[in-house]
Design a protein around this motif. Structure first.
Motif: not given
Length: 125
Positions: A116-125
């Motif tokens: 129920g929680q965000i454990v990873l954020e990953q950005f692609f740019y």
């Protein structure tokens, strides 16, 4: 009688994320949806950010970035696309950043949800 709280589903987390992102409430997203052990990953050669781990470190990464923003010329965030325990959004910003000048970034932001929680954020740019 005790009640146990059921963890949010990925779809529910994505919906709440979308609601807050639509209001540009990015720190509220962190406060409400990020796990304590969150990992934040940018592209390896990013001139803007590096890897961060832990809720307070990821928060500082965001705060440091916001302090450098001198002007906002436009932003957008797409509706989330959900797949399994991940969701992704498109995000674009047209901003003036101290030390970089006017910057336009179009990116994909990928999030992993666990318990129920965000454990990873990953950005692609």
């Amino acid at each position: 009688m005790t009640t146990s709280k059921t963890a949010l589903t990925t779809k529910e987390v994505a919906a709440r994320f979308n609601e807050l992102a639509g209001q540009e409430k990015w720190f509220e997203i962190q406060d409400e949806l990020f796990a304590d052990n969150i990992k934040s990953i940018d592209p390896p050669n990013s001139p803007y950010f590096k890897f961060a781990e832990g809720k307070s470190t990821v928060r500082k990464k965001g705060e440091d970035w916001v302090k450098k923003i001198e002007g906002v010329h436009g932003t957008y965030t797409t509706q989330p696309v959900i797949g399994g325990n991940h969701f992704a959004v498109g995000r674009g910003v047209d901003i003036t950043v101290k030390g970089f000048g006017r910057v336009k970034i179009d990116q994909i932001m990928l999030y992993e949800v666990k318990d129920g929680q965000i454990v990873l954020e990953q950005f692609f740019y």
